[in-house]
Write an enzyme that holds these catalytic residues in place. Structure first.
Site, short mmCIF file in Angstrom:
data_model
loop_
_atom_site.label_atom_id
_atom_site.label_comp_id
_atom_site.label_asym_id
_atom_site.label_seq_id
_atom_site.Cartn_x
_atom_site.Cartn_y
_atom_site.Cartn_z
N HIS A 186 -5.76 26.61 -24.61
CA HIS A 186 -7.04 26.24 -25.22
C HIS A 186 -6.94 26.21 -26.75
CE1 HIS A 186 -8.83 26.53 -21.26
NE2 HIS A 186 -9.91 25.99 -21.76
N LYS A 187 -6.25 27.20 -27.30
CA LYS A 187 -6.07 27.23 -28.76
C LYS A 187 -5.33 25.96 -29.20
CE LYS A 187 -4.57 30.62 -32.23
NZ LYS A 187 -3.52 29.95 -32.99
#
Lengths: 301, 192
Positions: free
Chosen positions: B36-37
């Site tokens: 996600h990052k």
């Protein structure tokens, strides 16, 4: 001795990861009967029981997060700490290759996964030498989701009217359970330490998770606290997975430790429903596995 | 039980409500913390074709490789709330229609679900062998060397993967409801 330790520790990891202890499974079974038939909560608990049976039959980890592996090992004088630690590391690496453990050790600065579930402070090994011959060993596999919702309060906490007494302890624990909602994979089991410093509080609270769910503290006051907290936690009706329902917590295990006059910590170690542990005693080179700890007497250490 | 084929259109998703049980068919994308990052900071295109009309699964599986073929050992959901800072943006950027996880997500994601037409699906936490039983094959993986087994973008072809809608595209959340009720019970228990 080295070979015996390696194989025994590997088998402990396999059992803990794939075979839910009967006291935990029994508590989930009772909970599933208590929930309303056809409800989402009852459905979730039914799936958990199905998962437990599949994991056991196929010898596969019942949860993909095989967690932090924490060991409590009492060893005799003629088996060195170095020998014991080396055997734990061997068993850990071997368990990853066999698919019993996930490679779970991430370098906190570089983000790199070590690939074999070992690293700085991983696995966690508590060693204690004993005068007697033979060894006694406990292992606990505790996942990250429920570690994240564990918590520690410093009393007094004016926001909830929690003073520096047992009623304050009760309020502080309920606050942590309420905050967790379903995120720790409810229904959970909570280890509670009243007092201690910040480190021993967490250590003793986590160690309570080794106790059979069916026992109670030998200390009458703590036994009453366990009963009250179990009843009131379930009145929050967070339910399995946070779906709402009657079972939020399966069991409460409390212990106390002396504190400084200035400090009053209350620590909760939250375990997911998947409370994975294994216990062994090694005498004359022969391991004996058990559903209950040889190390931990009811109510503390 | 409602059967959902992936990729899925907006209309089908907007027709789902909190409490609906669904069974998913098709290829889903595993993505958790590091993924996600990365999706927010680098907006990678390699994952775009799999996510358009697609499904994200918050899961860090146990995988074994034999002769170049990956098999799933255990693969249950991980706690979703950690992706709260990212998920709304990921849904909008990639056109994601469903996110599977556990524990629910917060107001930012709930708003994105409503605006974009997506749902949050709750799988049963810890039921990792049971859920792995719905995976038919592992058609691919991205960033395995960089992120490691638990954090890589795995592609799972699933058939009948079960989950429950707990946050829908109409702005409703079971998690908000349960949280409110438990807060009231908590206040009563502490004498507030």
């Amino acid at each position: 001795m080295r070979k015996i330790l390696q194989e025994t520790f590997l088998e402990m990891i396999r059992r803990a990861a794939t075979d839910l202890p009967p006291d935990v499974e029994g508590a989930i079974r009772r909970a599933s009967k208590a929930e309303e038939r056809g409800s989402t909560a009852a459905g979730a608990l039914g799936i958990l029981l199905e998962n437990v049976a599949m994991a056991r039959a196929e010898s596969r980890p019942m949860c993909q997060d095989t967690g932090t592996n924490t060991w409590w090992i009492h060893h005799p004088v003629d088996v060195t700490a170095g020998t014991v630690k080396a055997a734990v590391l061997w068993a850990t690496r071997r368990a990853v290759r066999l698919g019993y453990l996930r490679p779970n050790a991430v370098d906190s600065v570089t983000g790199e996964n070590s690939g074999d579930n070992t690293g700085v402070g991983q696995p966690v090994i508590h060693l204690e030498q004993r005068a007697r011959a033979g060894m006694a060993v406990d292992v606990l596999l505790k996942g990250g989701g429920c570690e994240n919702v564990s918590g520690q309060a410093a009393l007094p906490d004016f926001s909830i009217g929690a003073g520096r007494d047992l009623d304050g302890v009760r309020k502080a624990v309920l606050k942590i359970v309420d905050f967790a909602q379903g995120r720790g994979c409810a229904p959970g089991v909570i280890g509670v330490c009243v007092g201690g410093d910040r480190v021993t509080g967490y250590e003793l609270a986590k160690q309570q998770l080794l106790r059979p769910l069916t026992d109670r503290s030998p200390d009458r006051v703590l036994a009453r606290l366990e009963r009250t907290l179990l009843k009131e936690s379930n009145e929050l009706e967070i339910g399995p997975m946070g779906f709402g329902g009657k079972t939020t917590i399966l069991a409460v295990k409390a212990v106390k430790a002396h504190r400084l006059p200035a400090s009053f910590f209350v620590t909760v170690s939250y375990s997911c429903w998947s409370l994975r542990r294994a216990h062994v005693r090694i005498a004359r080179g022969k391991p004996t596995f058990s559903d209950t700890s040889f190390l931990l007497k009811a109510g503390g250490r | 039980m409602k059967h959902i084929d992936i990729p899925v259109d907006e209309k089908t998703i907007r027709g789902l409500g909190v409490g609906d049980e669904v069974a998913l068919h098709g290829v889903i994308v595993l993505a958790r913390d590091a993924a996600h990052k990365l999706m927010i900071e680098k907006r990678p295109d390699f994952i775009r074709p799999h996510l358009t009309g697609g499904v994200i699964y918050h899961c860090g599986p146990i995988m074994l490789e034999k002769k170049g073929v990956w098999s799933v050992v255990s693969a249950g959901p991980t706690t979703s709330i950690r992706e709260e800072p990212y998920e709304g943006t990921v849904i909008a950027e990639y056109g994601v229609r469903a996110v599977i996880g556990k524990g629910g997500m917060g107001p930012k994601t709930l708003a994105a679900l409503k605006q974009q037409g997506a749902v949050y699906l709750h799988a049963v936490g810890g039921a990792a062998v049971y859920l792995a039983g719905f995976v038919r094959s592992v058609p691919g993986v991205y960033m395995l060397d960089e992120l490691g087994i638990p954090e890589a973008f795995w592609l799972f072809e699933v058939d009948g993967f079960p989950a429950i809608v707990t946050m829908d595209a109409r702005g409703r959340s079971l998690h908000v409801k349960v949280d409110r009720a438990s807060s009231r019970a908590f206040d009563a228990l502490i004498g507030k």
